[in-house]
Design an enzyme around this catalytic site. Structure first.
Site, PDB file in Angstrom:
ATOM      1  N   HIS A 214      40.684  19.264 100.914  1.00  0.00           N
ATOM      2  CA  HIS A 214      41.996  19.145 100.269  1.00  0.00           C
ATOM      3  C   HIS A 214      42.326  17.684  99.982  1.00  0.00           C
ATOM      4  O   HIS A 214      42.738  17.347  98.874  1.00  0.00           O
ATOM      5  CB  HIS A 214      43.080  19.754 101.155  1.00  0.00           C
ATOM      6  CG  HIS A 214      43.278  21.228 100.932  1.00  0.00           C
ATOM      7  ND1 HIS A 214      42.258  22.137 101.047  1.00  0.00           N
ATOM      8  CD2 HIS A 214      44.382  21.957 100.600  1.00  0.00           C
ATOM      9  CE1 HIS A 214      42.722  23.360 100.793  1.00  0.00           C
ATOM     10  NE2 HIS A 214      44.017  23.273 100.527  1.00  0.00           N
ATOM     11  N   HIS A 296      44.047  19.401 109.638  1.00  0.00           N
ATOM     12  CA  HIS A 296      42.973  18.425 109.882  1.00  0.00           C
ATOM     13  C   HIS A 296      43.312  17.338 110.916  1.00  0.00           C
ATOM     14  O   HIS A 296      44.466  17.125 111.273  1.00  0.00           O
ATOM     15  CB  HIS A 296      42.545  17.733 108.575  1.00  0.00           C
ATOM     16  CG  HIS A 296      41.715  18.599 107.683  1.00  0.00           C
ATOM     17  ND1 HIS A 296      40.398  18.878 107.935  1.00  0.00           N
ATOM     18  CD2 HIS A 296      42.023  19.258 106.551  1.00  0.00           C
ATOM     19  CE1 HIS A 296      39.933  19.665 106.988  1.00  0.00           C
ATOM     20  NE2 HIS A 296      40.902  19.924 106.135  1.00  0.00           N
TER      21      HIS A 296
HETATM   22  C1  LIG Z   1      36.346  15.117  72.418  1.00  0.00           C
HETATM   23  C2  LIG Z   1      36.929  16.190  73.245  1.00  0.00           C
HETATM   24  C3  LIG Z   1      35.861  16.961  73.986  1.00  0.00           C
HETATM   25  C4  LIG Z   1      36.434  17.839  75.052  1.00  0.00           C
HETATM   26  C5  LIG Z   1      35.322  18.350  75.938  1.00  0.00           C
HETATM   27  C6  LIG Z   1      35.856  18.964  77.159  1.00  0.00           C
HETATM   28  C7  LIG Z   1      34.794  19.237  78.166  1.00  0.00           C
HETATM   29  C8  LIG Z   1      35.381  19.989  79.291  1.00  0.00           C
HETATM   30  C9  LIG Z   1      34.373  20.338  80.322  1.00  0.00           C
HETATM   31  C10 LIG Z   1      34.960  21.280  81.286  1.00  0.00           C
HETATM   32  C11 LIG Z   1      34.219  21.288  82.577  1.00  0.00           C
HETATM   33  C12 LIG Z   1      35.180  21.406  83.704  1.00  0.00           C
HETATM   34  C13 LIG Z   1      34.906  22.508  84.621  1.00  0.00           C
HETATM   35  C14 LIG Z   1      36.179  23.040  85.194  1.00  0.00           C
HETATM   36  C15 LIG Z   1      35.858  24.121  86.107  1.00  0.00           C
HETATM   37  C16 LIG Z   1      37.043  24.733  86.734  1.00  0.00           C
HETATM   38  O1  LIG Z   1      38.122  24.606  86.344  1.00  0.00           O
HETATM   39  S1  LIG Z   1      36.611  25.599  88.091  1.00  0.00           S
HETATM   40  C17 LIG Z   1      37.814  26.758  88.426  1.00  0.00           C
HETATM   41  C18 LIG Z   1      38.811  26.297  89.396  1.00  0.00           C
HETATM   42  N1  LIG Z   1      38.290  26.137  90.721  1.00  0.00           N
HETATM   43  C19 LIG Z   1      38.767  25.191  91.472  1.00  0.00           C
HETATM   44  O2  LIG Z   1      39.523  24.395  91.021  1.00  0.00           O
HETATM   45  C20 LIG Z   1      38.359  25.192  92.923  1.00  0.00           C
HETATM   46  C21 LIG Z   1      39.084  24.101  93.661  1.00  0.00           C
HETATM   47  N2  LIG Z   1      38.913  24.260  95.069  1.00  0.00           N
HETATM   48  C22 LIG Z   1      38.122  23.494  95.813  1.00  0.00           C
HETATM   49  O3  LIG Z   1      37.472  22.583  95.357  1.00  0.00           O
HETATM   50  C23 LIG Z   1      38.099  23.851  97.280  1.00  0.00           C
HETATM   51  O4  LIG Z   1      38.642  25.114  97.448  1.00  0.00           O
HETATM   52  C24 LIG Z   1      38.910  22.854  98.150  1.00  0.00           C
HETATM   53  C25 LIG Z   1      40.327  22.678  97.653  1.00  0.00           C
HETATM   54  C26 LIG Z   1      38.185  21.519  98.134  1.00  0.00           C
HETATM   55  C27 LIG Z   1      38.999  23.386  99.576  1.00  0.00           C
HETATM   56  O5  LIG Z   1      37.796  23.718 100.047  1.00  0.00           O
HETATM   57  P1  LIG Z   1      37.715  24.866 101.197  1.00  0.00           P
HETATM   58  O6  LIG Z   1      36.255  25.071 101.374  1.00  0.00           O
HETATM   59  O7  LIG Z   1      38.443  26.050 100.657  1.00  0.00           O
HETATM   60  O8  LIG Z   1      38.354  24.318 102.414  1.00  0.00           O
HETATM   61  N1  A3P Z   2      48.119  21.604 102.310  1.00  0.00           N
HETATM   62  C1  A3P Z   2      47.511  22.739 102.699  1.00  0.00           C
HETATM   63  N2  A3P Z   2      48.157  23.921 102.563  1.00  0.00           N
HETATM   64  C2  A3P Z   2      47.557  25.046 102.971  1.00  0.00           C
HETATM   65  N3  A3P Z   2      46.324  25.129 103.513  1.00  0.00           N
HETATM   66  C3  A3P Z   2      45.654  23.983 103.661  1.00  0.00           C
HETATM   67  C4  A3P Z   2      46.201  22.731 103.270  1.00  0.00           C
HETATM   68  N4  A3P Z   2      45.304  21.760 103.557  1.00  0.00           N
HETATM   69  C5  A3P Z   2      44.238  22.375 104.095  1.00  0.00           C
HETATM   70  N5  A3P Z   2      44.438  23.704 104.162  1.00  0.00           N
HETATM   71  C6  A3P Z   2      43.531  24.738 104.690  1.00  0.00           C
HETATM   72  O1  A3P Z   2      42.777  24.196 105.757  1.00  0.00           O
HETATM   73  C7  A3P Z   2      41.395  24.571 105.634  1.00  0.00           C
HETATM   74  C8  A3P Z   2      40.566  23.331 105.497  1.00  0.00           C
HETATM   75  O2  A3P Z   2      40.932  22.662 104.345  1.00  0.00           O
HETATM   76  P1  A3P Z   2      40.061  21.564 103.610  1.00  0.00           P
HETATM   77  O3  A3P Z   2      38.779  21.364 104.354  1.00  0.00           O
HETATM   78  O4  A3P Z   2      39.877  22.036 102.220  1.00  0.00           O
HETATM   79  O5  A3P Z   2      40.922  20.357 103.636  1.00  0.00           O
HETATM   80  C9  A3P Z   2      41.289  25.458 104.437  1.00  0.00           C
HETATM   81  O6  A3P Z   2      41.340  26.750 104.914  1.00  0.00           O
HETATM   82  P2  A3P Z   2      40.447  27.918 104.360  1.00  0.00           P
HETATM   83  O7  A3P Z   2      39.095  27.359 104.041  1.00  0.00           O
HETATM   84  O8  A3P Z   2      40.467  28.933 105.462  1.00  0.00           O
HETATM   85  O9  A3P Z   2      41.198  28.363 103.129  1.00  0.00           O
HETATM   86  C10 A3P Z   2      42.531  25.124 103.640  1.00  0.00           C
HETATM   87  O10 A3P Z   2      43.016  26.200 102.887  1.00  0.00           O
END
Ligand SMILES: CCCCCCCCCCCCCCCC(=O)SCCNC(=O)CCNC(=O)[C@H](O)C(C)(C)COP(=O)(O)O
Ligand code: A3P
Length: 334
Positions: A214, A296
């Site tokens: 996050h 965390h």
């Molecule tokens: C000249 C103009 C040209 C324009 C060209 C544009 C080109 C664009 C390219 C597009 C590529 C981008 C790809 C985008 C993909 C997405 O949007 S993915 C879908 C959304 N998914 C997410 O955002 C997931 C985000 N979450 C995480 O990363 C994780 O869950 C976390 C927040 C890091 C937490 O991890 P946990 O394991 O859940 O703790």
């Molecule tokens: N601001 C926030 N609000 C809610 N959940 C959060 C959070 N920050 C972290 N978490 C949760 O804590 C876990 C570890 O987060 P991260 O490693 O991405 O920072 C994740 O759980 P889950 O993986 O069970 O969804 C995430 O969803």
């Protein structure tokens, strides 16, 4: 390499209304290295550690947070006794904003470069140099996000680093049909290595160092966006761009002097692209604060911050100092 000059330098400083002013600058005092952020950028970057420190301090002193049960394996408070709405993983901003955070980052980036005149004609899908270079920067940052959180020739780097530091998936028995099905479908490597796979079979990540995904995502997304729109905002507000860049001959120049853009003038409205991106940055900072308060350990948040900062530095600061990198990635506003 640029040498440090100790004499008073005199040079032209363009100001936003098109006129230019002559300034006497004591360059030994001036912030003159292209490797360093401008004073304003420095302050903006300081907001991140400040949020993380204040949030963590608050969680140590707030009585309801101190009395709640923190479950280290899930890096969160027990949802039954969570000290606030934002201390639950199910909070609306976590589910619809952070958990799909890159979708928001992508949408606001695209709206910004398509709508704001500093990147090219508004809502005209012409491929300009600035749009192409901004897209390259975005794709570089997106690659870092993918490698850290989604996939890195197998499990993502955050999951691998967790394993490298001694973490493993401890099995909490779950006999649900879905869990058994997941177990049957997964290969051994996946079962052991990924956080998602571990959760899916009812296990818990335990033992190693889990970089906060996050903190990493929220800082990466917000810093990328404000780096992209800050030069245009400063021009609209009639402020001088204080960034410096190194020219091919090694001479350090003001970015304002290099900018050829006349598409943004003082008092010009910010426009929908910058306003939307500002909204995404604001929500990111709020969720960063909530993560700092309720989730965390100190060290997990610190590593999330450092990894995001390194990626931003490579994509947004190295090109200021190395002309060859600048010719590919460009610099926002130049
Ligand atoms: C000249 C103009 C040209 C324009 C060209 C544009 C080109 C664009 C390219 C597009 C590529 C981008 C790809 C985008 C993909 C997405 O949007 S993915 C879908 C959304 N998914 C997410 O955002 C997931 C985000 N979450 C995480 O990363 C994780 O869950 C976390 C927040 C890091 C937490 O991890 P946990 O394991 O859940 O703790
Ligand atoms: N601001 C926030 N609000 C809610 N959940 C959060 C959070 N920050 C972290 N978490 C949760 O804590 C876990 C570890 O987060 P991260 O490693 O991405 O920072 C994740 O759980 P889950 O993986 O069970 O969804 C995430 O969803």
């Amino acid at each position: 390499m640029a040498t440090r000059r100790t004499t008073n330098a005199k040079f032209e400083v363009p100001v936003p209304n098109g006129k230019s002013a002559t300034a006497n600058l004591d360059s030994s005092k001036a912030r003159s290295s292209p490797w360093l952020p401008s004073a304003l950028e420095g302050v903006l970057f300081l907001v991140y550690p400040l949020i993380l420190i204040l949030g963590s301090l608050y969680s140590n002193f707030d009585p309801s947070t101190r009395n709640a049960t923190y479950v280290a394996d899930s890096q969160s408070y027990d949802p039954r006794t969570a000290p606030s709405y934002f201390a639950k993983k199910s909070n609306i901003l976590n589910v619809y904003f952070v958990k799909v955070g890159w979708l928001w980052a992508t949408a606001s980036f695209l709206l910004l470069i398509v709508s704001h005149p500093s990147f090219g004609p508004s809502f005209d899908f012409q491929v300009t140099r600035r749009r192409a270079q901004a897209t390259l920067r975005f794709l570089s940052i997106t690659t870092v996000w993918i490698f850290l959180t989604q996939w890195f020739f197998g499990p993502p780097i955050i999951d691998r680093s967790y394993r490298w530091t001694g973490g493993q998936c401890a099995m909490i028995q779950s006999d649900s049909l879905a869990a058994q099905q997941e177990k049957a479908e997964m290969g051994d490597a996946e079962l052991i290595f990924t956080h998602a796979a571990c959760k899916a079979i009812g296990g818990a990540w335990t033992g190693g160092h889990d970089i906060s995904g996050h903190v990493f995502l929220l800082i990466l997304c917000s810093a990328m966006l404000w780096q992209e729109f800050l030069p245009a905002v400063l021009r609209s507000w009639g402020q001088r761009d204080a960034r410096v860049i190194a020219a091919a001959d090694g001479i350090v120049k003001s970015a304002a002097a290099e900018s050829t853009s006349s598409s943004v003038t003082a008092n010009q409205p910010l426009g929908v692209g910058i306003q939307f991106a500002m909204g995404v940055v604001g929500l990111s900072l709020w969720m960063l604060l909530m993560t700092a308060v309720y989730f965390h350990t100190w060290f997990e948040k610190l590593t999330g911050f450092l990894v995001a900062l390194t990626a931003i530095y490579v994509v947004y600061f190295v090109p200021r100092a190395i002309p060859a990198a600048r010719s590919v990635l460009g610099v926002p506003g130049l």
